[in-house]
Write an enzyme that holds these catalytic residues in place. Sequence first.
Site, mmCIF file in Angstrom:
data_model
loop_
_atom_site.group_PDB
_atom_site.id
_atom_site.type_symbol
_atom_site.label_atom_id
_atom_site.label_comp_id
_atom_site.label_asym_id
_atom_site.label_seq_id
_atom_site.Cartn_x
_atom_site.Cartn_y
_atom_site.Cartn_z
ATOM 1 N N LYS A 81 38.649 35.842 42.899
ATOM 2 C CA LYS A 81 37.967 37.134 42.833
ATOM 3 C C LYS A 81 36.448 36.988 42.944
ATOM 4 O O LYS A 81 35.874 35.935 42.662
ATOM 5 C CB LYS A 81 38.382 37.886 41.573
ATOM 6 C CG LYS A 81 39.830 38.367 41.676
ATOM 7 C CD LYS A 81 40.264 39.252 40.535
ATOM 8 C CE LYS A 81 41.687 39.773 40.780
ATOM 9 N NZ LYS A 81 42.207 40.574 39.667
ATOM 10 N N ARG A 83 48.205 34.694 37.332
ATOM 11 C CA ARG A 83 48.581 35.113 38.691
ATOM 12 C C ARG A 83 47.588 34.472 39.659
ATOM 13 O O ARG A 83 46.384 34.727 39.582
ATOM 14 C CB ARG A 83 48.530 36.636 38.787
ATOM 15 C CG ARG A 83 48.876 37.216 40.159
ATOM 16 C CD ARG A 83 48.751 38.746 40.108
ATOM 17 N NE ARG A 83 49.115 39.374 41.374
ATOM 18 C CZ ARG A 83 48.281 39.567 42.381
ATOM 19 N NH1 ARG A 83 47.016 39.167 42.293
ATOM 20 N NH2 ARG A 83 48.698 40.159 43.502
#
Length: 262
Positions: free
Chosen positions: A205, A241
């Site tokens: 991210k 995840r």
Amino acid sequence: MGIVNVTPDSFSDGGRWASTEAAADQAMRLVEQGAEVLDVGGESTRPGAEPVSEAEEIDRVVPVIEAVRARWGGPISVDTMKPAVARAAVAAGATMWNDVTALSHAPDSAAVAAELGCEVVLMHMRGEPRTMQADPQYEDVVAEVRAYLLGRAEAATAAGVARARIWLDPGIGFGKTPAHNMALTARLGELVALGFPVLYAASRKRTIQAVDSTAVEATDRLGGSLALALEGARRGARMVRVHDVRETVQALKLQAAVAAAE
């Protein structure tokens, strides 16, 4: 949890696994690398992403879930906010509904989750993908995320979802600044203390780039992704995840080995 994106526009791997065969093959590679859960998504939720129709999303994810289920008996998650997509995915073999809107996208989301009887991930997101990063503000991001997720968990159980099937996800990068993301990571224990298993998802991210300005491309963020996954696990996350399964599994094994030697 290994990520299987079957979208043309996901921020990290959009378009790479666009065909059913390619996506299923990638899913099996992730299993071989150590993934214990596979998360299949057919609609990008990156900042600025445009929504896709219910029918198109079903056409993307159902064949992949069916193909993976034919080759593997483990848990499959569908990453969707739409109840109809979740219903189709579970019929195809999915066992978990990963919802970035925490069952708030449609009036019947919670009722459908209860009907399906699958595990459900309730994630916090401020706003919606197209606008969530415009100017996110909080008085106390951890307290607000915690209160929101507790409220959504209570709404889910009131609708008939079994408490034991509910997971919580703080939503790293979803309507949050890098400082918010760091606070949520540092104080993850406050979310864990609610008693639900926590899913932590920070892989590749953009918040990593805020700390390391050289990590411009998503594929430049492996080191940061591993660091955050280890922090999430150390602070109580039950599952992480990730895109880079082999590397994350190895990092977690070494973390566990050091802990065992204390």
